[in-house]
Scaffold this active site. Structure first.
Site, PDB file in Angstrom:
ATOM      1  N   ASN A 176       0.844  -1.199   0.000  1.00  0.00           N
ATOM      2  CA  ASN A 176       0.000   0.000   0.000  1.00  0.00           C
ATOM      3  C   ASN A 176       0.881   1.251   0.000  1.00  0.00           C
ATOM      4  O   ASN A 176       1.472   1.587   1.022  1.00  0.00           O
ATOM      5  CB  ASN A 176      -0.902  -0.038   1.251  1.00  0.00           C
ATOM      6  N   TRP A 177       0.920   1.909  -1.146  1.00  0.00           N
ATOM      7  CA  TRP A 177       1.767   3.108  -1.254  1.00  0.00           C
ATOM      8  C   TRP A 177       1.159   4.328  -0.593  1.00  0.00           C
ATOM      9  O   TRP A 177       1.808   5.362  -0.464  1.00  0.00           O
ATOM     10  CB  TRP A 177       2.021   3.437  -2.726  1.00  0.00           C
ATOM     11  N   LYS A 178      -0.117   4.249  -0.250  1.00  0.00           N
ATOM     12  CA  LYS A 178      -0.829   5.407   0.330  1.00  0.00           C
ATOM     13  C   LYS A 178      -0.704   6.603  -0.612  1.00  0.00           C
ATOM     14  O   LYS A 178      -0.670   6.424  -1.833  1.00  0.00           O
ATOM     15  CB  LYS A 178      -0.299   5.692   1.735  1.00  0.00           C
ATOM     16  N   HIS A 200      -9.637   1.278   4.765  1.00  0.00           N
ATOM     17  CA  HIS A 200      -8.352   1.481   5.461  1.00  0.00           C
ATOM     18  C   HIS A 200      -8.561   2.427   6.640  1.00  0.00           C
ATOM     19  O   HIS A 200      -9.342   3.377   6.550  1.00  0.00           O
ATOM     20  CB  HIS A 200      -7.311   2.038   4.487  1.00  0.00           C
ATOM     21  N   GLU A 237      -5.647  -4.861  10.544  1.00  0.00           N
ATOM     22  CA  GLU A 237      -4.604  -3.865  10.750  1.00  0.00           C
ATOM     23  C   GLU A 237      -4.875  -3.081  12.037  1.00  0.00           C
ATOM     24  O   GLU A 237      -5.680  -2.128  12.031  1.00  0.00           O
ATOM     25  CB  GLU A 237      -4.569  -2.879   9.574  1.00  0.00           C
ATOM     26  N   GLY A 287       2.335   2.254  10.612  1.00  0.00           N
ATOM     27  CA  GLY A 287       3.325   3.316  10.464  1.00  0.00           C
ATOM     28  C   GLY A 287       4.111   3.638  11.726  1.00  0.00           C
ATOM     29  O   GLY A 287       4.781   4.656  11.798  1.00  0.00           O
ATOM     30  N   SER A 307       3.253  -2.191  10.106  1.00  0.00           N
ATOM     31  CA  SER A 307       4.704  -2.215  10.282  1.00  0.00           C
ATOM     32  C   SER A 307       5.366  -3.529   9.848  1.00  0.00           C
ATOM     33  O   SER A 307       6.389  -3.934  10.401  1.00  0.00           O
ATOM     34  CB  SER A 307       5.080  -1.858  11.731  1.00  0.00           C
ATOM     35  N   GLY A 325       4.662   1.380   4.371  1.00  0.00           N
ATOM     36  CA  GLY A 325       5.968   2.024   4.184  1.00  0.00           C
ATOM     37  C   GLY A 325       6.988   1.129   3.494  1.00  0.00           C
ATOM     38  O   GLY A 325       7.695   1.568   2.576  1.00  0.00           O
TER      39      GLY A 325
HETATM   40  P1  PGA Z   1       2.700   0.312   7.479  1.00  0.00           P
HETATM   41  O1  PGA Z   1       1.229   0.544   6.869  1.00  0.00           O
HETATM   42  O2  PGA Z   1       3.218  -0.975   6.934  1.00  0.00           O
HETATM   43  O3  PGA Z   1       3.482   1.501   6.999  1.00  0.00           O
HETATM   44  O4  PGA Z   1       2.553   0.260   8.949  1.00  0.00           O
HETATM   45  C1  PGA Z   1       0.347  -0.516   6.692  1.00  0.00           C
HETATM   46  C2  PGA Z   1      -0.965  -0.013   6.157  1.00  0.00           C
HETATM   47  O5  PGA Z   1      -1.400   1.084   6.549  1.00  0.00           O
HETATM   48  O6  PGA Z   1      -1.619  -0.666   5.328  1.00  0.00           O
END
Ligand code: PGA
Length: 228
Positions: free
Chosen positions: A9-11, A100, A149, A155, A186, A208
């Protein structure tokens, strides 16, 4: 052997140039894993502006890379300025992420909104990755993949323990009937194997760590190697 599902997920990150650079680096790095392509599905959840470019680059990839949008409108097409409808998204990709925690938190999306989005996505033929923060949250009918999640793990560099994540995933499966359930929060190249080895967890949703092509390639490699 265990089937795996890895969704990056690049957001809200990456320009078109950065998207091209990522895909040009990632695809050759995982080409040697192609014999596992039926077993390990890879999806990249990219910004709308990156999807067409990404599609062009990954269509030549030896290791198949499926694409997802990160949101769709809760309405169909029409006078909804700024929104992308399910039908518009399906023209460029096969998947969409719905629910999300960042959508729930920053855009006030409710379970009701998310159920509506899921319904529209399914009507237009999109596959849905539906995110929930726990095993108490409603999963609407039609979700193809569910992602557990925990908000505090997103994050932050802090993950749920693989054992607890496995227990929550098992609980989501028994409560909702979902068959493919991921862990997200994470996840990185070093810890991914500990989640993949769990019996109920089918895959991961790194944010990330998916933005760096080399790291995402390492995540796929470690996932495959740890479950052989
Ligand atoms: P993260 O994000 O791996 O940076 O914690 C995961 C997500 O929000 O899908």
């Amino acid at each position: 052997m265990k089937k795996l599902f890895i969704a990056g997920n690049w957001k809200s990150n990456k320009t078109i140039a950065e998207t091209k650079a990522w895909a040009s680096e990632f695809c050759p790095k995982v080409a040697d894993l192609a014999s596992e392509k039926e077993r390990a599905t890879v999806v990249v959840c990219a910004p709308f502006t990156s999807l067409s470019t990404l599609k062009e680059v990954v269509q030549n990839s030896v290791y198949p890379v499926a694409l997802a949008g990160q949101n769709i409108s809760k309405f169909g097409e029409g006078a909804y300025t700024g929104e992308i409808s399910a039908r518009m998204l399906h023209e460029v990709c096969g998947w969409v992420v719905i629910g999300h925690s960042e959508r729930r938190k920053y855009y006030g999306e409710t379970d009701e909104d998310l159920a509506k989005k899921t319904e529209l996505a399914k009507k237009e033929g999109l596959n849905v990755i539906y995110c929930v923060p726990d095993d108490q949250t409603v999963v609407p009918k039609g979700a193809d993949v569910v992602a557990y999640e925990p908000v505090w793990a997103i994050g932050t560099g802090k993950t749920d323990s693989p054992e607890n994540a496995n227990a929550v995933v098992a609980s989501i499966k028994s409560k909702t009937g979902a068959t493919v359930v991921l862990y997200g929060g994470s996840v990185n190249a070093e810890n991914v194997a500990s989640f993949m080895k769990q019996t109920s967890i089918d895959g991961v949703l790194p944010g990330g760590a998916s933005m760096v092509a080399d790291t995402f390639a390492k995540i796929l490699r470690a996932s495959i190697e740890s479950t052989r």
